[in-house]
Structure formats: structure tokens, C-alpha cells
Design a protein around this motif. Structure first.
Motif, short mmCIF file in Angstrom:
data_model
loop_
_atom_site.label_atom_id
_atom_site.label_comp_id
_atom_site.label_asym_id
_atom_site.label_seq_id
_atom_site.Cartn_x
_atom_site.Cartn_y
_atom_site.Cartn_z
N UNK A 1 66.88 43.32 16.91
CA UNK A 1 66.33 43.05 18.24
C UNK A 1 66.56 41.60 18.65
N UNK A 2 66.43 40.68 17.72
CA UNK A 2 66.71 39.27 18.02
C UNK A 2 68.17 39.11 18.42
N UNK A 3 69.06 39.71 17.64
CA UNK A 3 70.49 39.57 17.92
C UNK A 3 70.84 40.15 19.29
N UNK A 4 70.30 41.32 19.61
CA UNK A 4 70.60 41.94 20.90
C UNK A 4 70.07 41.10 22.06
N UNK A 5 68.95 40.44 21.85
CA UNK A 5 68.39 39.57 22.89
C UNK A 5 69.24 38.32 23.09
N UNK A 6 69.75 37.74 22.01
CA UNK A 6 70.43 36.47 22.07
C UNK A 6 71.93 36.57 22.34
N UNK A 7 72.54 37.70 21.98
CA UNK A 7 74.00 37.82 22.08
C UNK A 7 74.56 37.51 23.48
N UNK A 8 73.93 37.96 24.58
CA UNK A 8 74.52 37.69 25.89
C UNK A 8 74.66 36.22 26.22
N UNK A 9 73.87 35.37 25.60
CA UNK A 9 73.84 33.95 25.95
C UNK A 9 74.60 33.06 24.98
N UNK A 10 75.25 33.65 23.98
CA UNK A 10 76.03 32.84 23.05
C UNK A 10 77.24 32.27 23.79
N UNK A 11 77.45 30.97 23.75
CA UNK A 11 78.55 30.37 24.52
C UNK A 11 79.93 30.81 24.03
N UNK A 12 80.86 30.88 24.96
CA UNK A 12 82.25 31.22 24.64
C UNK A 12 83.01 29.93 24.39
N UNK A 13 83.48 29.74 23.19
CA UNK A 13 84.20 28.52 22.82
C UNK A 13 85.67 28.79 22.54
N UNK A 14 86.01 30.07 22.29
CA UNK A 14 87.38 30.46 21.99
C UNK A 14 87.74 31.70 22.78
N UNK A 15 89.02 31.94 23.05
CA UNK A 15 89.43 33.10 23.85
C UNK A 15 88.96 34.44 23.27
N UNK A 16 88.85 34.50 21.93
CA UNK A 16 88.48 35.78 21.29
C UNK A 16 86.97 35.99 21.22
N UNK A 17 86.19 35.02 21.69
CA UNK A 17 84.74 35.13 21.55
C UNK A 17 84.14 36.30 22.32
N UNK A 18 84.69 36.61 23.48
CA UNK A 18 84.15 37.74 24.25
C UNK A 18 84.34 39.06 23.52
N UNK A 19 85.50 39.22 22.90
CA UNK A 19 85.73 40.44 22.11
C UNK A 19 84.81 40.48 20.90
N UNK A 20 84.58 39.31 20.30
CA UNK A 20 83.66 39.26 19.16
C UNK A 20 82.25 39.61 19.60
N UNK B 1 81.33 41.54 22.04
CA UNK B 1 81.31 42.99 22.26
C UNK B 1 81.21 43.74 20.95
N UNK B 2 82.03 43.34 19.98
CA UNK B 2 82.00 44.02 18.67
C UNK B 2 80.66 43.83 17.98
N UNK B 3 80.15 42.62 18.00
CA UNK B 3 78.88 42.36 17.32
C UNK B 3 77.74 43.15 17.94
N UNK B 4 77.74 43.28 19.26
CA UNK B 4 76.70 44.10 19.90
C UNK B 4 76.79 45.54 19.41
N UNK B 5 78.00 46.08 19.33
CA UNK B 5 78.17 47.44 18.82
C UNK B 5 77.69 47.58 17.39
N UNK B 6 78.01 46.60 16.55
CA UNK B 6 77.58 46.65 15.15
C UNK B 6 76.06 46.64 15.05
N UNK B 7 75.42 45.78 15.83
CA UNK B 7 73.97 45.68 15.75
C UNK B 7 73.31 46.95 16.26
N UNK B 8 73.84 47.54 17.31
CA UNK B 8 73.28 48.81 17.81
C UNK B 8 73.40 49.90 16.74
#
Length: 539
Positions: free
Chosen positions: A114-133, A135-142
């Protein structure tokens, strides 16, 4: 200090709250890591998600080094005292956590999710692949939240749905949601996760991480349980939904039944020893070790002999001609009970006279693995051969890469067959019922099922196939319950004489049964604090 992440003790893991206590999550060498630091980069966020994986259980080590199936009619725990006491009915709300502590452990992981799902949308994008990461991490946590909630559901039944982190200001009194609401919540998590994840991973460094196929396999099992007699009236639509979910995994065509070896017994055994083979949908990597060999080898091979098959289970195996041993035409000879049995028997069970690593396994009194001969000796006259790699020596050499398998393709075939048979008035209404049971039997070296079976006959045939094919893979303990079977009674053992010419059948344990045992009691500590309703019969 309010941003410290920890698991509080106030609600015994159910309500983990925010405080100034020592960091629980160990996300970095600095024990004082804050939420802001934990989610400051996608790399740190992935570390947090990786920590949730550590909460997920290992199928073969639910109670110490003992699987739940050792507390079903399949098995008997040789030396794990807690499992033996549980099987004897010595559990209740006040001490259930000594044996099964899934309520607390799962909610610990759910809070992290629940913490991860709450915080994931606000993690800053520092690299081009971060958005894909992201997305993947949200799926893993779900997926992991769904898995942990399903673990609660199958053990305790309905639960309080908690979908966000709780704080000290939240009401400590919890209400259990309806069973249907719980299933719908888990199902939504899985459906939301599937499009976020690849179906499988090609990269070996991602093996074991949640993927779309794992979500689909969990859907199959979830919906099968939800349609079963313990949890539902006989509703064809629910069974059909389970069949559809199982078929979707099969139709991915990304998994195949392992069939590399001509010897059918060796082939079946290799499913559990050939690392990451293509039958396996999800496994947890246990690393390079000798654990299974240490746990399951008989004393004659210097093992601990834990989790031993019962005579009840051995009697389930058919003859090589596909007939039950109770069928007069089967050719079964009770004076030579191990001759001519189907191949999976020889891959799963060590019996008196079995040969392994050049050693004759002797279960008779005075033998090298004698029944009741010591702490590590079988109480049933058998030892568990499945899961071990007999090339591994406990005294010399290295171990092997071990797996704890949660889902494999064979289960999807059997899930489909059960669900579709229950959804239809006759197995003749769906030819795939026969097809999918027979593909499992063919792989095992057995003839096809007899044609013309009615629904009840097919039900028994499917349950037999499930019990044998999926033995000791954490199915029987729950199948007994979801089918509402009266699973108590005599757990039988076989006692051979030294010459191997005669034996007697004895009772290793008489296990009690009450209908309340279909679900476990919720720990009394949780009931006292949260006022959550206790399961019927356990009040």
C-alpha cells in the motif's frame, strides 16, 4: 520523525502505523531511511519493492521446514512438533500463530504494498527508462498484494480490505468484507496488473519477478476456490469464470509440459529439479543449496526425513495400466504392493526396498531408515522423494539451484478440467475436459480416461489426478477444505518385517475433524485489538 517507515506492534502487524521506532524495512544500510529517501529515485523505489518479495512465503516451508500438505492426508511431519500438534487438533485462536501466522505476515506485506502504490506516482523521472520501470513496479506490487490477500482468503476466509497505509488516527476497529468483495478486490488487482507487466521475462535476472502470466495463473486459482463448495453455492457461472481464466493461461502458448526424458518417472521428477524449465509459470529462487535433500533424504542417506507420505496417499496411486488398486482387474498384488504402480509413484515416494544413491532404503525395525527409529525417522514407513536431486551428496560437493514452485502449467490443465466439469451437466458437453486430463496422464505414461464418464465419475477422476500430479505442492491441504471434505481420521503407516515378506498397517495419528476446521481461527490477539469478527466455531 513521522516519515520513518516501520511495522508497529500495536496491532500485531494488521495495522502498521507511523512512529519514531526503529526502521523495519531495511531498505538501505542507513537504518534511519525516510519515506522521502526510499522513494527519491526509481532505483530506491525498486529496492523498496524488492523488500516486499521477501514477505512472500515458500511453499515447502510453511511451518519451519514443513509444507502444509504434511498436515493433510498426504503427509506426516516427522520431527516438526508444531505441525504434528496442529494435525492432532491442538490449535485455536490463542495459539494459532505458533502454527500458521499468515494473518499477521500477509498484512505486513500488504502494508508495504500500500505504501508503494501510494508513493509510486510521485517518484521523479531521472532516466528515460524510469517511466517503464514505474509501470512495471506498479504491476509487481499489485500482484504481490493480490497474492498476500489470497493467502489470507484461503486460510481464514473473508478479511478486512485495507487498500492504503493506515495511521494512528484511523479507527482500530475493523470489519471483515464479504467473501464476494474480497474476491472482487483481489481480481481487480490482478486485472489491473496484467497490462502493466510483460507476459514473461526473457532476461534471467528478472526470473521470479511478477509477470502477466503469474497474475493470470493466480486468477485461475482464485476463481476456482471462489466457485468451490466451501465458498459458494453451485453456480455454473462461477465455475465457468474459473475455466476461462485457466484457459487464458494455457492459450498463451508460452508454457509446455516438461517432457524431455523417456523414462516417465525420471521425467516427472525432473520437473522440480531442472531449473526454470518451461512448465513453470512462477517459482521462487531458493539459491544454490542442499536444503530439499537435507530435509527429505531418509536417515540412510544422512537426511532428516521430514514430511513423509502416508499409506492413505500411497493407496491413491493407480497401477501402470491406469486402474485403481481396488479394481480386481488392475493386477495389484497386496503382498508386493510396489510392483507395477504408475510412474509418478516411483518419482514421489521412497518405500522399503527403494534404491537411492546406491543405498537400499530399509524402513523395517533395525534398518537404516527404520520406521519410528529416531527423531528423523519416518512415522509412516515412507519418505518423500519428490523435489530432491539425487545427484546431490550431503557430505561432499556443492548443492544445486533450488526452486519453490508456486504455479506450473499442469495445474492450469487440471483447474480447467475441474471448473468446466462443474460448470456443465456432463463432461461430454466440453471435450477439453477429457483432453486436458488425458494430456497430464499421457505425460505420466498412463492410458487415457475411460470414455462415457458422467459428471460425478469425472469429478472423482479429476480429483484423483489433482492429488497425484500436484502432491505436496500446497494443494491437498486446501482442496480438502474448499471441497468441504471430512478430512480427519486415521493416518496410516506401513510396518515391514526385516525380510520384506510381510507387513502390517497401523495408525500413525488419528486426526480430529470439525466443520470449523475448514477455516483457521483468526489470532485472538488480532480479535482483541481490532474487534474483527472471529470465524464460526472458534469464538
Amino acid at each position: 520523525m513521522k516519515n520513518k517507515i516501520f511495522i508497529g506492534t500495536l496491532l500485531i502487524g494488521l495495522l502498521s502505523i507511523v512512529s519514531c521506532k526503529k526502521d523495519f524495512l531495511d531498505l538501505a544500510p542507513n537504518e534511519n531511511i525516510t519515506e522521502e529517501q526510499a522513494f527519491s529515485t526509481m532505483i530506491q523505489t525498486e529496492n523498496f519493492v524488492n523488500n516486499i518479495y521477501s514477505v512472500l512465503p515458500t511453499a515447502q516451508a510453511r511451518i519451519n521446514s514443513t509444507p502444509y500438505d504434511s498436515m493433510s492426508d498426504e503427509g506426516f511431519a516427522t520431527y516438526t512438533a508444531s505441525a504434528i500438534t496442529f494435525s492432532g487438533g491442538g490449535y485455536g485462536p490463542s495459539n494459532i500463530t505458533t502454527y500458521i501466522n499468515v494473518w499477521r505476515n500477509s498484512y505486513v506485506g500488504i502494508r508495504k504494498a500500500n505504501i508503494a502504490l501510494l508513493k509510486l506516482p510521485d517518484v521523479p523521472v531521472l532516466n528515460p527508462e524510469d517511466e517503464e520501470t514505474r509501470k512495471r513496479l506498479r504491476g509487481e506490487v499489485l500482484f504481490m498484494r493480490a497474492f498476500l490477500y489470497f493467502d489470507i482468503l484461503k486460510i481464514y476466509g473473508r478479511f478486512p480490505i485495507i487498500d492504503k497505509p493506515r495511521s494512528v488516527n484511523d479507527d482500530v476497529v475493523l470489519t471483515r468484507n464479504s467473501y464476494e468483495e474480497c474476491v472482487a478486490f483481489i481480481l481487480k488487482d490482478l486485472n489491473d496488473a496484467i497490462p502493466l507487466l510483460p507476459t514473461t521475462y526473457a532476461a534471467t535476472n528478472l526470473l521470479g519477478r511478477a509477470n502477466g502470466a503469474m497474475c493470470m495463473a493466480l486468477k485461475s486459482r482464485l476463481l476456482l476456490y471462489a466457485a468451490s463448495p466451501l465458498n459458494s453455492a453451485d453456480v455454473a457461472a462461477k465455475w465457468q469464470a474459473a475455466a476461462v481464466a485457466s484457459k487464458e493461461v494455457i492459450d498463451l502458448n508460452q508454457f509446455t509440459l516438461y517432457n524431455a526424458l523417456a523414462n516417465k518417472a525420471d521425467n516427472y521428477k525432473a520437473i522440480f529439479n531442472v531449473f526454470a524449465n518451461n512448465e513453470i509459470i512462477w517459482f521462487r529462487n531458493q539459491g544454490n543449496n542442499k536444503n530439499y535433500e537435507q530435509y527429505y533424504y531418509p536417515p540412510g542417506l544422512s537426511g532428516w526425513g521430514n514430511t513423509t507420505p502416508t499409506q492413505n496417499f500411497v493407496d491413491e496411486y493407480q497401477m501402470a495400466n491406469g486402474l485403481d488398486i481396488t479394481n480386481p482387474a488392475s493386477g495389484y498384488d497386496p503382498t508386493r504392493p510396489y510392483i507395477g504402480r504408475e510412474p509418478r509413484f516411483y518419482a514421489t515416494v521412497w518405500y522399503n526396498g527403494s534404491i537411492s544413491r546406491g543405498v537400499n532404503i530399509q524402513t523395517y525395525p533395525g534398518g537404516n531408515s527404520a520406521i519410528n527409529g529416531g527423531t528423523n525417522n519416518t512415522k509412516t514407513g515412507y519418505y518423500l522423494r519428490k523435489f530432491v536431486d539425487e545427484n546431490v551428496s550431503l557430505s561432499t560437493g556443492s548443492g544445486r539451484q533450488a526452486m519453490s514452485i508456486w504455479f506450473r502449467l499442469a495445474e492450469m490443465y487440471i483447474n480447467y478440467a475441474e471448473a468446466s466439469n462443474e460448470a456443465n451437466t456432463s463432461p461430454s458437453a466440453d471435450p477439453l475436459i477429457y483432453t486436458y486430463v488425458n494430456v497430464i496422464r499421457t505425460r505420466a505414461g498412463l492410458p487415457n480416461l475411460a470414455t462415457g464418464l458422467n459428471k460425478e465419475q469425472m469429478r472423482l477422476a479429476i480429483r484423483h489426478e489433482r492429488r497425484v500430479e500436484l502432491s505436496f505442492e500446497e494443494h491437498r491441504f486446501f482442496d480438502d477444505r474448499r471441497w468441504k471434505l471430512r478430512f480427519g481420521g486415521d493416518i496410516k503407516a506401513i510396518n515391514w518385517n526385516a525380510a520384506g515378506t510381510s507387513y502390517t498397517i497401523s495408525v500413525a495419528q488419528n486426526r480430529p475433524f470439525e466443520e470449523k476446521m475448514w477455516y483457521m481461527p483468526i489470532p485472538q490477539s488480532e480479535v482483541d485489538v481490532t474487534k474483527v469478527a472471529q470465524n464460526p466455531g472458534w469464538q
